[in-house]
Motif scaffolding. Structure first.
Motif, mmCIF file in Angstrom:
data_model
loop_
_atom_site.group_PDB
_atom_site.id
_atom_site.type_symbol
_atom_site.label_atom_id
_atom_site.label_comp_id
_atom_site.label_asym_id
_atom_site.label_seq_id
_atom_site.Cartn_x
_atom_site.Cartn_y
_atom_site.Cartn_z
ATOM 1 N N CYS A 173 0.825 -1.203 0.000
ATOM 2 C CA CYS A 173 0.000 0.000 0.000
ATOM 3 C C CYS A 173 0.859 1.253 0.000
ATOM 4 C CB CYS A 173 -0.909 0.012 1.236
ATOM 5 S SG CYS A 173 -2.255 -1.181 1.213
ATOM 6 N N LEU A 174 1.852 1.286 0.872
ATOM 7 C CA LEU A 174 2.675 2.486 1.003
ATOM 8 C C LEU A 174 3.547 2.700 -0.235
ATOM 9 C CD1 LEU A 174 3.337 4.826 2.808
ATOM 10 C CD2 LEU A 174 4.916 3.368 4.078
ATOM 11 N N ALA A 175 4.117 1.618 -0.753
ATOM 12 C CA ALA A 175 4.930 1.745 -1.968
ATOM 13 C C ALA A 175 4.094 2.220 -3.143
ATOM 14 C CB ALA A 175 5.590 0.404 -2.278
ATOM 15 N N ALA A 176 2.905 1.645 -3.287
ATOM 16 C CA ALA A 176 2.031 2.053 -4.391
ATOM 17 C C ALA A 176 1.587 3.500 -4.231
ATOM 18 C CB ALA A 176 0.817 1.135 -4.449
ATOM 19 N N ALA A 177 1.334 3.915 -2.985
ATOM 20 C CA ALA A 177 0.897 5.290 -2.747
ATOM 21 C C ALA A 177 1.985 6.294 -3.096
ATOM 22 C CB ALA A 177 0.493 5.452 -1.281
ATOM 23 N N LEU A 178 3.232 5.976 -2.776
ATOM 24 C CA LEU A 178 4.324 6.929 -2.951
ATOM 25 C C LEU A 178 4.986 6.862 -4.326
ATOM 26 C CD1 LEU A 178 6.058 6.649 0.544
ATOM 27 C CD2 LEU A 178 4.400 8.353 -0.230
ATOM 28 N N HIS A 179 4.910 5.684 -4.977
ATOM 29 C CA HIS A 179 5.652 5.535 -6.232
ATOM 30 C C HIS A 179 4.825 4.907 -7.355
ATOM 31 C CE1 HIS A 179 9.700 6.743 -4.961
ATOM 32 N NE2 HIS A 179 9.317 6.321 -3.779
ATOM 33 N N GLY A 180 3.572 4.625 -7.107
ATOM 34 C CA GLY A 180 2.767 3.965 -8.116
ATOM 35 C C GLY A 180 1.883 4.908 -8.901
ATOM 36 N N ASP A 181 1.067 4.306 -9.771
ATOM 37 C CA ASP A 181 0.151 5.083 -10.606
ATOM 38 C C ASP A 181 -1.301 4.797 -10.252
ATOM 39 O OD1 ASP A 181 -0.144 2.514 -11.490
ATOM 40 O OD2 ASP A 181 0.379 2.924 -13.580
ATOM 41 N N GLY A 182 -1.507 4.271 -9.047
ATOM 42 C CA GLY A 182 -2.857 3.928 -8.611
ATOM 43 C C GLY A 182 -3.186 2.468 -8.733
ATOM 44 N N SER A 183 -2.331 1.696 -9.398
ATOM 45 C CA SER A 183 -2.566 0.266 -9.579
ATOM 46 C C SER A 183 -1.979 -0.516 -8.423
ATOM 47 C CB SER A 183 -1.952 -0.195 -10.897
ATOM 48 O OG SER A 183 -2.072 -1.595 -11.035
ATOM 49 N N ALA A 184 -2.709 -1.506 -7.933
ATOM 50 C CA ALA A 184 -2.252 -2.309 -6.788
ATOM 51 C C ALA A 184 -1.401 -3.495 -7.206
ATOM 52 C CB ALA A 184 -3.465 -2.804 -5.990
ATOM 53 N N SER A 185 -1.713 -4.121 -8.335
ATOM 54 C CA SER A 185 -1.123 -5.416 -8.655
ATOM 55 C C SER A 185 0.400 -5.410 -8.810
ATOM 56 C CB SER A 185 -1.786 -6.012 -9.905
ATOM 57 O OG SER A 185 -1.659 -5.149 -11.009
ATOM 58 N N PRO A 186 1.039 -4.390 -9.419
ATOM 59 C CA PRO A 186 2.499 -4.480 -9.557
ATOM 60 C C PRO A 186 3.236 -4.481 -8.220
ATOM 61 C CG PRO A 186 1.586 -2.776 -10.996
ATOM 62 C CD PRO A 186 0.509 -3.174 -10.043
ATOM 63 N N TRP A 187 2.595 -3.982 -7.181
ATOM 64 C CA TRP A 187 3.246 -3.796 -5.888
ATOM 65 C C TRP A 187 2.925 -4.906 -4.895
ATOM 66 C CZ3 TRP A 187 6.609 0.089 -6.130
ATOM 67 C CH2 TRP A 187 6.406 1.046 -7.132
ATOM 68 N N THR A 188 2.017 -5.807 -5.280
ATOM 69 C CA THR A 188 1.475 -6.772 -4.333
ATOM 70 C C THR A 188 1.933 -8.179 -4.670
ATOM 71 O OG1 THR A 188 -0.492 -5.354 -4.233
ATOM 72 C CG2 THR A 188 -0.644 -7.519 -3.185
ATOM 73 N N ARG A 202 -7.009 -11.769 -3.590
ATOM 74 C CA ARG A 202 -7.672 -11.137 -2.447
ATOM 75 C C ARG A 202 -6.800 -10.006 -1.873
ATOM 76 N NH1 ARG A 202 -8.866 -15.556 -0.364
ATOM 77 N NH2 ARG A 202 -7.067 -15.824 1.005
ATOM 78 N N LYS A 203 -5.519 -10.272 -1.766
ATOM 79 C CA LYS A 203 -4.602 -9.265 -1.246
ATOM 80 C C LYS A 203 -4.536 -8.047 -2.170
ATOM 81 C CE LYS A 203 0.267 -8.985 0.291
ATOM 82 N NZ LYS A 203 1.512 -9.777 0.438
ATOM 83 N N GLN A 204 -4.483 -8.271 -3.464
ATOM 84 C CA GLN A 204 -4.471 -7.164 -4.414
ATOM 85 C C GLN A 204 -5.737 -6.320 -4.285
ATOM 86 O OE1 GLN A 204 -3.955 -9.389 -8.028
ATOM 87 N NE2 GLN A 204 -1.723 -9.238 -7.991
ATOM 88 N N ALA A 205 -6.871 -6.965 -4.075
ATOM 89 C CA ALA A 205 -8.131 -6.227 -3.918
ATOM 90 C C ALA A 205 -8.114 -5.396 -2.645
ATOM 91 C CB ALA A 205 -9.308 -7.199 -3.904
ATOM 92 N N VAL A 206 -7.511 -5.931 -1.582
ATOM 93 C CA VAL A 206 -7.414 -5.188 -0.323
ATOM 94 C C VAL A 206 -6.516 -3.966 -0.493
ATOM 95 C CG1 VAL A 206 -6.509 -5.312 2.030
ATOM 96 C CG2 VAL A 206 -7.949 -7.155 1.149
ATOM 97 N N VAL A 207 -5.397 -4.134 -1.171
ATOM 98 C CA VAL A 207 -4.499 -3.004 -1.408
ATOM 99 C C VAL A 207 -5.203 -1.941 -2.249
ATOM 100 C CG1 VAL A 207 -2.348 -2.294 -2.537
ATOM 101 C CG2 VAL A 207 -2.405 -4.380 -1.154
ATOM 102 N N ALA A 208 -5.911 -2.359 -3.280
ATOM 103 C CA ALA A 208 -6.640 -1.404 -4.121
ATOM 104 C C ALA A 208 -7.688 -0.657 -3.305
ATOM 105 C CB ALA A 208 -7.290 -2.137 -5.294
ATOM 106 N N ALA A 209 -8.398 -1.369 -2.435
ATOM 107 C CA ALA A 209 -9.419 -0.726 -1.604
ATOM 108 C C ALA A 209 -8.797 0.283 -0.649
ATOM 109 C CB ALA A 209 -10.188 -1.791 -0.822
ATOM 110 N N ALA A 210 -7.637 -0.062 -0.095
ATOM 111 C CA ALA A 210 -6.964 0.848 0.830
ATOM 112 C C ALA A 210 -6.503 2.120 0.115
ATOM 113 C CB ALA A 210 -5.777 0.147 1.474
ATOM 114 N N LEU A 211 -5.941 1.966 -1.075
ATOM 115 C CA LEU A 211 -5.498 3.126 -1.836
ATOM 116 C C LEU A 211 -6.673 4.035 -2.181
ATOM 117 C CD1 LEU A 211 -2.966 1.374 -4.253
ATOM 118 C CD2 LEU A 211 -2.398 2.876 -2.324
ATOM 119 N N ASP A 212 -7.794 3.435 -2.525
ATOM 120 C CA ASP A 212 -8.979 4.213 -2.853
ATOM 121 C C ASP A 212 -9.522 4.935 -1.626
ATOM 122 O OD1 ASP A 212 -11.148 4.915 -4.796
ATOM 123 O OD2 ASP A 212 -12.358 3.820 -3.327
#
Length: 344
Positions: A173-188, A201-211
């Protein structure tokens, strides 16, 4: 001891960090030029000696006191099924560390390093980061403070690591927030061994948290509060303290690197006193390292945490320093240097 009364106070401390000691670095480079080897022939080994000198602020660095700090925390997001292990394993592994039965105990012994494990309110998991901020501001600052206070000023080198079931979700979540483009899957990634369904399931949780926390993601410290965990916050605090008191830091894997990424956003060269010990098998770690401009010393496919990769890098640093301190100069050895003779 520094006390962080607010996130703004912490932000100010992260931005007001000491510069490198360029005179110490120059002293290392000057000695390297006299040693019985072709210039630059020891590659990264020469670079890490200069790095040690720069941040220890001494012309001849030393590794007499190497310390490994492992912070442990629990995560409410584990309830979402993001790990094949229950949260109870965090405390059980802390007990295993105390009994000297874990991998890091063996690696610390081989590295000649003192190991300390700091559990952080294991009985109180953070809130589920996909549904609420992981920590209140008070909880976040308390964890940062605990990490900051744990660093001993007489250390020559600090190796950082963590233990916390579910914390690769926080790291993603933190890596995607600071260095990602909004997508969860590359970071998870699969963390401690998720199957395909668990990974989705984990990717969906990360996406939900970012949103859910999209409104604060432009603020690195608020992102760390909402998407991180106590051990991640403590790692940030410890890394900041090490910069302030002149202790170079070896970072461990994905969780460790994500934890300190806010420091790079808050100040130019905010992570210059750190070196990435290894790049882990978590796919997001390589992306994050590239984004932060960190070059790992090792690439061994590790995904354990516990500061295991950082501990493995310590003997490499000891070898680098032994060469720098112990090699003879061309003059001492009676060896002609590459520029010792003039061309007629």
């Amino acid at each position: 001891m520094t006390q962080f009364s607010s996130i703004d106070a912490l932000r100010a401390a992260c931005r007001d960090v000491p510069p490198p000691d360029r005179a110490a670095a120059a002293a290392v480079a000057s000695r390297q030029a006299t040693l019985t080897k072709p210039p630059g022939s020891l590659g990264v080994l020469e670079q890490v000696v200069g790095w040690l000198a720069t941040w220890q602020r001494r012309a001849m660095p030393r590794l007499d006191r190497v310390e490994i700090l492992v912070f442990a925390g629990n995560h409410g997001v584990v309830a979402q099924g993001v790990s094949p292990y229950p949260a109870s394993v965090t405390a059980q592994m802390v007990d295993n560390f105390a009994a000297r039965g874990a991998a890091i105990n063996q690696l610390a012994r081989i590295a000649g390093a003192a190991l300390r494990v700091v559990p952080l309110s294991l009985e109180r998991p953070t809130s589920d980061l996909s549904q609420a901020p992981a920590m209140s501001e008070t909880e976040f600052l308390e964890a940062v403070q605990a990490g900051h206070a744990a660093v001993r000023p007489d250390s020559d080198l600090l190796c950082l690591g963590e233990m916390g079931i579910g914390n690769t979700t926080a790291a993603a979540c933190l890596a995607a927030a600071l260095h990602g483009d909004g997508s969860a899957s590359p970071w998870t990634g699969r963390g401690t061994g998720l199957d395909d369904a668990g990974l989705q399931r984990k990717q969906a949780v990360v996406a939900a948290a970012l949103d859910r926390h999209a409104a604060v993601l432009d603020d690195p410290l608020q992102a760390a509060r909402c998407l991180g965990g106590r051990e991640l916050a403590a790692l940030l605090g410890a890394t900041l303290a090490a910069r302030e008191i002149g202790v170079p830091v070896l970072l461990d894997g994905y969780v460790c690197t994500a934890s300190v990424a806010p420091l790079a956003r808050l100040a130019p060269g905010g992570l210059a006193h750190t070196w990435l010990a290894h790049v882990s098998a978590e796919p997001g770690h390589r992306l994050l390292a590239r984004g932060l401009g960190l070059s790992p010393l090792l690439d061994l496919g590790l995904r354990l945490g516990e500061a295991s990769g950082a501990a493995l890098a310590v003997p490499l640093l000891r070898a680098a320093l032994a060469c720098h301190a112990g090699m003879a100069s061309f003059a001492e050895a009676g060896v002609d240097g590459c520029c010792s003779r003039t061309t007629p």
